[in-house]
Design a protein around this motif. Structure first.
Motif, PDB file in Angstrom:
ATOM      1  N   THR A   1       0.836  -1.203   0.000  1.00 41.04           N
ATOM      2  CA  THR A   1       0.000   0.000   0.000  1.00 41.04           C
ATOM      3  C   THR A   1       0.874   1.258   0.000  1.00 41.04           C
ATOM      4  OG1 THR A   1      -1.462  -1.309   1.411  1.00 41.04           O
ATOM      5  CG2 THR A   1      -2.036   0.980   1.126  1.00 41.04           C
TER       6      THR A   1
ATOM      7  N   GLN B   1       2.657   1.631  -3.366  1.00 40.84           N
ATOM      8  CA  GLN B   1       1.736   2.132  -4.411  1.00 40.84           C
ATOM      9  C   GLN B   1       1.628   3.655  -4.335  1.00 40.84           C
ATOM     10  OE1 GLN B   1      -1.868  -0.122  -3.765  1.00 40.84           O
ATOM     11  NE2 GLN B   1      -1.408  -1.548  -5.431  1.00 40.84           N
TER      12      GLN B   1
ATOM     13  N   LYS C   1       2.975   6.211  -7.177  1.00 39.51           N
ATOM     14  CA  LYS C   1       1.952   7.106  -7.748  1.00 39.51           C
ATOM     15  C   LYS C   1       2.400   8.574  -7.640  1.00 39.51           C
ATOM     16  CE  LYS C   1      -3.038   7.823  -7.308  1.00 39.51           C
ATOM     17  NZ  LYS C   1      -4.200   7.479  -6.503  1.00 39.51           N
TER      18      LYS C   1
ATOM     19  N   TYR D   1       0.818   5.992 -14.836  1.00 42.05           N
ATOM     20  CA  TYR D   1       0.746   5.166 -13.630  1.00 42.05           C
ATOM     21  C   TYR D   1      -0.492   4.265 -13.658  1.00 42.05           C
ATOM     22  CZ  TYR D   1       0.010   3.679  -8.846  1.00 42.05           C
ATOM     23  OH  TYR D   1      -0.214   2.915  -7.739  1.00 42.05           O
TER      24      TYR D   1
ATOM     25  N   GLU E   1      -2.175   0.914 -11.107  1.00 45.62           N
ATOM     26  CA  GLU E   1      -1.993   0.313  -9.770  1.00 45.62           C
ATOM     27  C   GLU E   1      -1.206  -0.989  -9.774  1.00 45.62           C
ATOM     28  OE1 GLU E   1      -5.151  -0.205  -7.069  1.00 45.62           O
ATOM     29  OE2 GLU E   1      -5.473   1.936  -6.829  1.00 45.62           O
TER      30      GLU E   1
ATOM     31  N   VAL F   1       2.720  -1.942  -8.748  1.00 43.81           N
ATOM     32  CA  VAL F   1       3.051  -2.489  -7.418  1.00 43.81           C
ATOM     33  C   VAL F   1       1.948  -3.473  -7.059  1.00 43.81           C
ATOM     34  CG1 VAL F   1       3.540  -1.936  -5.020  1.00 43.81           C
ATOM     35  CG2 VAL F   1       4.049  -0.256  -6.797  1.00 43.81           C
ATOM     36  N   TYR F   2       2.310  -4.725  -6.858  1.00 40.97           N
ATOM     37  CA  TYR F   2       1.271  -5.706  -6.533  1.00 40.97           C
ATOM     38  C   TYR F   2       1.737  -6.644  -5.422  1.00 40.97           C
ATOM     39  CZ  TYR F   2       4.034  -8.684  -9.660  1.00 40.97           C
ATOM     40  OH  TYR F   2       5.054  -9.372 -10.245  1.00 40.97           O
TER      41      TYR F   2
ATOM     42  N   SER G   1      -5.411  -7.155  -4.804  1.00 42.19           N
ATOM     43  CA  SER G   1      -4.370  -6.835  -5.792  1.00 42.19           C
ATOM     44  C   SER G   1      -3.933  -8.099  -6.536  1.00 42.19           C
ATOM     45  CB  SER G   1      -3.182  -6.196  -5.073  1.00 42.19           C
ATOM     46  OG  SER G   1      -2.027  -6.273  -5.841  1.00 42.19           O
TER      47      SER G   1
END
Lengths: 451, 219
Positions: A298, A301, A305, A317, A319, A322-323, B53
């Motif tokens: 989190t 991200q 961003k 960008y 989401e 970044v996972y 995610s």
């Protein structure tokens, strides 16, 4: 006559046997129980609140009995007693019932226990009525202190209330536990938590001095003083690595490690990620950031961003740069290794906290032909990164990297403070060596820290 | 305002955490433990975001038919099966859903998947380390220059210290290895650790004072 001689012979035989049996039972180096006299009591018994703690403990100290290691040498141990009101038994029985109870009954018992706990200081005031001495521990002969340590949780059986009058006595005990001598009673004594841990004064002074040093150099840097920072090869390589990835049209893999968002190494890594992401956004290169920890994901991200926004490319960008992968160490390694072998990134960056997975990741990256830059504050993993990566940021260089990348004077100022602190540590280490060699205990004690 | 509130929170809690280390009082401990509990609470919500995610990335790969798109299918199947088995179990002889209890963890399918699939796979990944150590050691110990040769000799001495076939020179090798580990190695380690310690304090101060804001995305 015959009968008389027989009785005399029998008497002599019995006397001889009894004497032999006594000799067998009592060798020269053992204590004959029936000959033990009561030992001298301990003297100068004191009871004080435990030092530098959160309360709930009392420290007892005494002068050894005259018969401990000297005199009759008959003291085997010391039994420590505390005066306990009978009311405490009621509390224990509520606890026993509570263990077996469920639902509304348990709730009611919990309320009763809470009400009873509040009364503990009051019931201790009834000393010496409505209570008795209970043994709370044993100290071996030669020992002249005992810590009566309770717990702070009110629901525990070992709860020891603060601000309560406690009374103690210590018995000098011989091999025959019935032969003992009690000391005078000491008390009342109360336990309470301290507001400052005096055992940590050296750390406090060091933090204050270092804090002022950091602020001083940051202010100087703000005023425009030029600060020299030695080049860090690993950081200088970052720009080249991003450029290489752009030219090759391949992605950059950024691994934040297995640390949590509370680890300084991971926080430093966020800062580096922010700088790298900004350059990546400017060059319009692909960035891949697989995460082990969901909180880290989190934060990462948000960092990426903001970096894209800062670079003026918010539209680039998305989401899934970044996972989250998994919170299982080797499953995470398998996923990252798979990404390396499928995507064949031009550059792999490992920044943060790493454990056993460091070499597996770095060797797989080397096999994939990527340029690799690593940085960690985990000393045990540094050799693996040094062997398998092209550039490695060693320990504190990881923290310095963000300042170096940004070239902001106020960030460089803190690096200068670190350099001066290191110089101070080197000087103090040399003085410590001298002090230890010359037995200057006063100087050595200045730096001793207790927990 | 959007930046000032987080910075103020970091300052307040950062300063509290510094002073908490020096204050052993129960109330200080209570606040510290209360704050640590928040990490678990935030972690649980963040885990939900993490799983979301993972699902989103996997579904996107399957939809786009990217290379090796079969792997995300296995990932999702594994994820949902383990959730299903983890939340179901037998109680009083009947199968049911148990969201707030530990029955799911004793579900035989959950245990079998965990014990006979996940653990062997993880052990396999860990076992790779042995081979990677060998290949990394080969690269590191190539005697290309004086320093690399020194490293090679030092490594050989340390590796040979437990060798039972060295005969009379065994104790000397063991002494040399101990000296290498306890003197030059430990000195270097301590120097790095001192540097790390100072770096940590400096970084923490920079974050608390709001000088370092990289974690907030300020590039």
């Amino acid at each position: 006559m015959k009968y008389k001689s027989l009785v005399i012979l029998l008497f002599i035989f019995c006397a001889f046997t009894l004497s032999a049996a006594q000799e067998d039972a009592a060798p020269v180096d053992t204590v004959q129980v029936d000959s033990i006299l009561p030992p001298a009591p301990v003297s100068m018994l004191t009871a004080k609140d435990g030092e530098n703690d959160h309360g709930h403990s009392i420290t007892l100290r005494w002068a050894l009995s005259a018969d401990d290691g000297a005199g009759q040498n008959s003291v085997l141990s010391y039994d420590v007693f505390r005066w306990v009101p009978f009311f405490m038994d009621t509390l224990q029985s509520i606890g026993d019932s509570l263990d077996a109870a469920e639902g509304a009954v348990a709730e009611q018992l919990r309320k009763r226990r809470d009400q009873a706990v509040v009364m503990i200081p009051q019931v201790h005031k009834s000393y010496p009525e409505q209570g008795e001495w209970r043994k709370i521990g044993t100290a071996l002969s030669g020992q002249a202190s005992f810590n009566d340590v309770g717990v702070k949780e009110r629901e525990s059986r070992d709860y020891m209330a603060d601000h309560t009058d406690y009374y103690y006595r210590v018995d000098a005990v011989t091999a025959d536990s019935t032969v003992r001598t009690a000391s005078e009673v000491v008390g009342p004594v109360q336990s309470y938590g301290q507001l400052f841990n005096t055992g940590r004064i050296p750390v406090f002074v060091a933090v204050i001095v270092f804090g002022f040093l950091t602020i001083f150099f940051v202010v100087r840097a703000k005023m425009g003083t030029e600060l020299y920072v030695r080049p860090l090869a690993g950081i200088e390589a970052v720009d080249d690595a991003i450029g290489r990835a752009t030219e090759m049209g391949k992605p950059i893999l950024y691994v934040l490690g297995l640390g949590t968002a509370a680890d300084i190494g991971t926080i430093a890594s966020f800062t580096i990620l922010g700088r790298v992401a900004k350059r990546v956004a400017e060059y319009q290169t692909k960035l891949i950031v697989p995460c082990y920890d969901p909180i880290v994901m989190t934060v990462a991200q948000e960092t990426v961003k903001a970096a894209y926004l800062d670079a003026g490319r918010p539209d680039d960008y998305y989401e899934d740069i970044v996972y989250f992968v998994t919170q299982s160490q080797f499953a995470y390694v398998a996923a990252v290794n798979g990404t390396m072998l499928r995507e064949l990134p031009a550059t792999n960056m490992y920044m943060g906290v790493f454990y056993a997975e460091s070499l597996i990741l770095a060797e797989t990256g080397a096999l994939a032909g990527s340029i690799q830059i690593a940085g960690t504050d985990q000393v045990a993993q540094l050799p693996f990164f040094i062997v398998a990566c092209d550039y490695t940021l060693i320990g504190e260089e990881l923290y310095a990297a963000s300042a170096y990348l940004g070239r902001e004077p106020i960030l460089l100022g803190s690096l200068k403070a670190q350099d001066y602190a290191k110089a101070a540590v080197i000087i103090l280490a040399a003085l410590g060596l001298l002090a230890a060699s010359l037995n200057w205990t006063a100087f050595i004690n200045l730096f001793s820290v207790t927990s | 305002m959007r930046r000032q509130i987080p910075l103020a929170l970091v300052f307040i809690f950062g300063v509290f955490m510094i002073f908490q280390y020096f204050v052993p009082h129960e109330s200080s401990e209570w606040i510290y433990e209360f704050l640590l509990d928040w990490i678990y609470i935030i972690g649980i919500f963040a885990l939900a975001l993490g799983i979301w995610s993972l699902i989103r990335v996997s579904v996107a790969k399957i939809k786009a038919r990217k290379a090796n798109w079969g792997y995300p299918i296995i990932t999702l199947v594994g994820l949902f099966l383990m959730i299903l088995f983890g939340f179901t179990g037998y109680r009083d002889g009947s199968l049911g859903f148990h969201f707030m209890t530990a029955e799911g963890l004793s579900n035989p399918m959950f245990r079998n998947f965990f014990d006979y699939i996940l653990i062997p796979i993880q052990s396999t990944m860990f076992a790779l380390l042995a081979f990677f150590i060998a290949s990394a050691a080969y690269r590191a110990f190539r005697a290309r220059n004086v320093l690399a040769s020194l490293l090679l000799v030092a490594a050989l001495v340390v590796m040979l210290r437990f060798n039972p076939y060295l005969g009379p020179i065994g104790p000397y090798v063991a002494d040399a290895a101990s000296w290498l580990l306890n003197v030059p190695n430990l000195a270097a380690k301590r120097a790095i650790i001192i540097g790390i310690g100072l770096g940590m304090v400096a970084t923490a101060l920079k974050i608390i004072l709001g000088i370092e804001r990289g974690y907030m995305g300020k590039g």
